[in-house]
Design a protein around this motif. Sequence first.
Motif, PDB file in Angstrom:
ATOM      1  N   SER A  18      -4.121  11.311  -4.019  1.00  0.00           N
ATOM      2  CA  SER A  18      -3.005  11.390  -3.083  1.00  0.00           C
ATOM      3  C   SER A  18      -1.706  11.487  -3.875  1.00  0.00           C
ATOM      4  CB  SER A  18      -2.975  10.172  -2.165  1.00  0.00           C
ATOM      5  OG  SER A  18      -2.851   8.990  -2.915  1.00  0.00           O
ATOM      6  N   SER A  19      -0.670  11.959  -3.220  1.00  0.00           N
ATOM      7  CA  SER A  19       0.612  12.097  -3.894  1.00  0.00           C
ATOM      8  C   SER A  19       1.247  10.726  -4.088  1.00  0.00           C
ATOM      9  CB  SER A  19       1.547  12.999  -3.087  1.00  0.00           C
ATOM     10  OG  SER A  19       2.014  12.315  -1.946  1.00  0.00           O
ATOM     11  N   VAL A  20       2.226  10.654  -4.971  1.00  0.00           N
ATOM     12  CA  VAL A  20       2.940   9.404  -5.204  1.00  0.00           C
ATOM     13  C   VAL A  20       3.660   8.985  -3.931  1.00  0.00           C
ATOM     14  CG1 VAL A  20       4.818   8.326  -6.507  1.00  0.00           C
ATOM     15  CG2 VAL A  20       3.178   9.795  -7.676  1.00  0.00           C
ATOM     16  N   ILE A  21       4.240   9.951  -3.213  1.00  0.00           N
ATOM     17  CA  ILE A  21       4.936   9.624  -1.965  1.00  0.00           C
ATOM     18  C   ILE A  21       3.971   8.981  -0.972  1.00  0.00           C
ATOM     19  CG2 ILE A  21       6.079  10.609   0.066  1.00  0.00           C
ATOM     20  CD1 ILE A  21       7.433  12.598  -1.807  1.00  0.00           C
ATOM     21  N   GLU A  22       2.776   9.547  -0.822  1.00  0.00           N
ATOM     22  CA  GLU A  22       1.787   8.967   0.091  1.00  0.00           C
ATOM     23  C   GLU A  22       1.379   7.573  -0.354  1.00  0.00           C
ATOM     24  OE1 GLU A  22      -1.248  11.907  -0.199  1.00  0.00           O
ATOM     25  OE2 GLU A  22      -0.488  13.076   1.474  1.00  0.00           O
ATOM     26  N   THR A  23       1.134   7.408  -1.656  1.00  0.00           N
ATOM     27  CA  THR A  23       0.711   6.114  -2.187  1.00  0.00           C
ATOM     28  C   THR A  23       1.757   5.044  -1.940  1.00  0.00           C
ATOM     29  OG1 THR A  23      -0.616   7.198  -3.885  1.00  0.00           O
ATOM     30  CG2 THR A  23      -0.034   4.896  -4.274  1.00  0.00           C
ATOM     31  N   VAL A  24       3.015   5.334  -2.315  1.00  0.00           N
ATOM     32  CA  VAL A  24       4.086   4.347  -2.166  1.00  0.00           C
ATOM     33  C   VAL A  24       4.366   4.071  -0.698  1.00  0.00           C
ATOM     34  CG1 VAL A  24       6.549   3.896  -2.586  1.00  0.00           C
ATOM     35  CG2 VAL A  24       5.120   4.865  -4.390  1.00  0.00           C
ATOM     36  N   SER A  25       4.397   5.108   0.131  1.00  0.00           N
ATOM     37  CA  SER A  25       4.682   4.878   1.551  1.00  0.00           C
ATOM     38  C   SER A  25       3.594   4.028   2.200  1.00  0.00           C
ATOM     39  CB  SER A  25       4.872   6.193   2.303  1.00  0.00           C
ATOM     40  OG  SER A  25       3.699   6.960   2.308  1.00  0.00           O
ATOM     41  N   ASN A  26       2.350   4.194   1.781  1.00  0.00           N
ATOM     42  CA  ASN A  26       1.266   3.348   2.307  1.00  0.00           C
ATOM     43  C   ASN A  26       1.393   1.916   1.809  1.00  0.00           C
ATOM     44  OD1 ASN A  26       0.078   5.398   3.797  1.00  0.00           O
ATOM     45  ND2 ASN A  26      -1.298   5.989   2.147  1.00  0.00           N
ATOM     46  N   GLU A  27       1.718   1.757   0.513  1.00  0.00           N
ATOM     47  CA  GLU A  27       1.849   0.412  -0.056  1.00  0.00           C
ATOM     48  C   GLU A  27       3.022  -0.348   0.553  1.00  0.00           C
ATOM     49  OE1 GLU A  27       0.084   1.544  -4.469  1.00  0.00           O
ATOM     50  OE2 GLU A  27       2.225   1.182  -4.240  1.00  0.00           O
ATOM     51  N   GLU A  28       4.098   0.354   0.875  1.00  0.00           N
ATOM     52  CA  GLU A  28       5.309  -0.277   1.395  1.00  0.00           C
ATOM     53  C   GLU A  28       5.412  -0.199   2.915  1.00  0.00           C
ATOM     54  OE1 GLU A  28       7.610  -1.916  -0.459  1.00  0.00           O
ATOM     55  OE2 GLU A  28       6.432  -1.544  -2.271  1.00  0.00           O
ATOM     56  N   ASN A  29       4.378   0.349   3.554  1.00  0.00           N
ATOM     57  CA  ASN A  29       4.365   0.512   5.013  1.00  0.00           C
ATOM     58  C   ASN A  29       5.558   1.307   5.527  1.00  0.00           C
ATOM     59  OD1 ASN A  29       1.934  -0.899   5.478  1.00  0.00           O
ATOM     60  ND2 ASN A  29       3.042  -2.840   5.264  1.00  0.00           N
ATOM     61  N   LEU A  30       5.944   2.331   4.758  1.00  0.00           N
ATOM     62  CA  LEU A  30       7.002   3.228   5.202  1.00  0.00           C
ATOM     63  C   LEU A  30       6.388   4.230   6.153  1.00  0.00           C
ATOM     64  CD1 LEU A  30       8.719   4.042   1.784  1.00  0.00           C
ATOM     65  CD2 LEU A  30       9.402   2.332   3.457  1.00  0.00           C
ATOM     66  N   LYS A  31       7.003   4.414   7.272  1.00  0.00           N
ATOM     67  CA  LYS A  31       6.469   5.341   8.263  1.00  0.00           C
ATOM     68  C   LYS A  31       7.560   6.308   8.694  1.00  0.00           C
ATOM     69  CE  LYS A  31       2.474   3.152   9.108  1.00  0.00           C
ATOM     70  NZ  LYS A  31       1.685   3.154   7.946  1.00  0.00           N
ATOM     71  N   PRO A  32       7.350   7.587   8.444  1.00  0.00           N
ATOM     72  CA  PRO A  32       8.285   8.546   9.028  1.00  0.00           C
ATOM     73  C   PRO A  32       8.067   8.573  10.539  1.00  0.00           C
ATOM     74  CG  PRO A  32       6.479   9.684   7.957  1.00  0.00           C
ATOM     75  CD  PRO A  32       6.308   8.207   7.691  1.00  0.00           C
ATOM     76  N   ASN A  33       9.004   9.143  11.244  1.00  0.00           N
ATOM     77  CA  ASN A  33       8.883   9.256  12.693  1.00  0.00           C
ATOM     78  C   ASN A  33       7.615  10.029  13.020  1.00  0.00           C
ATOM     79  OD1 ASN A  33       9.095   9.685  15.410  1.00  0.00           O
ATOM     80  ND2 ASN A  33      11.240  10.325  15.338  1.00  0.00           N
ATOM     81  N   GLU A  34       6.633   9.362  13.595  1.00  0.00           N
ATOM     82  CA  GLU A  34       5.329   9.976  13.837  1.00  0.00           C
ATOM     83  C   GLU A  34       5.309  10.850  15.086  1.00  0.00           C
ATOM     84  OE1 GLU A  34       2.361   6.944  13.690  1.00  0.00           O
ATOM     85  OE2 GLU A  34       3.031   6.236  11.748  1.00  0.00           O
ATOM     86  N   SER A  35       6.312  10.721  15.963  1.00  0.00           N
ATOM     87  CA  SER A  35       6.295  11.490  17.196  1.00  0.00           C
ATOM     88  C   SER A  35       6.739  12.939  16.997  1.00  0.00           C
ATOM     89  CB  SER A  35       7.183  10.823  18.253  1.00  0.00           C
ATOM     90  OG  SER A  35       8.531  10.831  17.818  1.00  0.00           O
ATOM     91  N   GLN A  47      12.175  10.657   0.808  1.00  0.00           N
ATOM     92  CA  GLN A  47      11.955  10.801  -0.632  1.00  0.00           C
ATOM     93  C   GLN A  47      12.921   9.925  -1.427  1.00  0.00           C
ATOM     94  OE1 GLN A  47      11.948  14.944  -1.725  1.00  0.00           O
ATOM     95  NE2 GLN A  47      10.035  15.336  -0.636  1.00  0.00           N
ATOM     96  N   GLU A  48      14.156   9.830  -0.978  1.00  0.00           N
ATOM     97  CA  GLU A  48      15.128   8.963  -1.651  1.00  0.00           C
ATOM     98  C   GLU A  48      14.690   7.506  -1.585  1.00  0.00           C
ATOM     99  OE1 GLU A  48      18.829   9.859   0.268  1.00  0.00           O
ATOM    100  OE2 GLU A  48      19.033  11.793  -0.782  1.00  0.00           O
ATOM    101  N   GLU A  49      14.141   7.115  -0.453  1.00  0.00           N
ATOM    102  CA  GLU A  49      13.654   5.745  -0.284  1.00  0.00           C
ATOM    103  C   GLU A  49      12.482   5.471  -1.235  1.00  0.00           C
ATOM    104  OE1 GLU A  49      12.495   2.745   3.413  1.00  0.00           O
ATOM    105  OE2 GLU A  49      12.965   4.841   3.823  1.00  0.00           O
ATOM    106  N   VAL A  50      11.573   6.421  -1.347  1.00  0.00           N
ATOM    107  CA  VAL A  50      10.443   6.268  -2.264  1.00  0.00           C
ATOM    108  C   VAL A  50      10.947   6.195  -3.700  1.00  0.00           C
ATOM    109  CG1 VAL A  50       8.388   7.407  -3.198  1.00  0.00           C
ATOM    110  CG2 VAL A  50       8.743   7.312  -0.727  1.00  0.00           C
ATOM    111  N   GLU A  51      11.885   7.055  -4.066  1.00  0.00           N
ATOM    112  CA  GLU A  51      12.436   7.023  -5.427  1.00  0.00           C
ATOM    113  C   GLU A  51      13.087   5.674  -5.723  1.00  0.00           C
ATOM    114  OE1 GLU A  51      15.735   9.250  -8.251  1.00  0.00           O
ATOM    115  OE2 GLU A  51      15.063  10.262  -6.432  1.00  0.00           O
TER     116      GLU A  51
END
Length: 129
Positions: A18-35, A47-51
């Motif tokens: 998986s990409s680093v963005i996917e890994t970090v967002s899963n670890e930190e429970n970051l969720k983009p607007n899913e709707s 991306q800025e938040e992940v960085e």
Amino acid sequence: MELTKDLTVEHLPGSRGSSVIETVSNEENLKPNESQSLLENEEQHFQEEVEEILRKRVLDGKEGAEFQLGQFFFEKGEYELARCEMEKIQNKDLRAKYQLGVLYYEGLGGKENPKQRSQSQISTGSLVL
């Protein structure tokens, strides 16, 4: 001796595919607007938040964070930043050395330097004769 540029795309050793963005967002429970799909500015903010998270992890000394930051830049296509991060840790993380070999071989992140490319490939054992 001639080197060919016929490289296959493979996941790095030890990666989960998986990409680093996917890994970090899963670890930190970051969720983009899913709707709705991400708009360009939302993607940029995400991306800025992940960085920011990755840089904090580097400062905190979290294992593997330096490589993740370099890989994050690599995945975004910011090859010069990726190269700088990977060069910092190439002697302590073999994944970084591998990625540097890819960057040098493809001439990404600065001018292609055959001497660096060969040295990196020789030390990682990826030189094809």
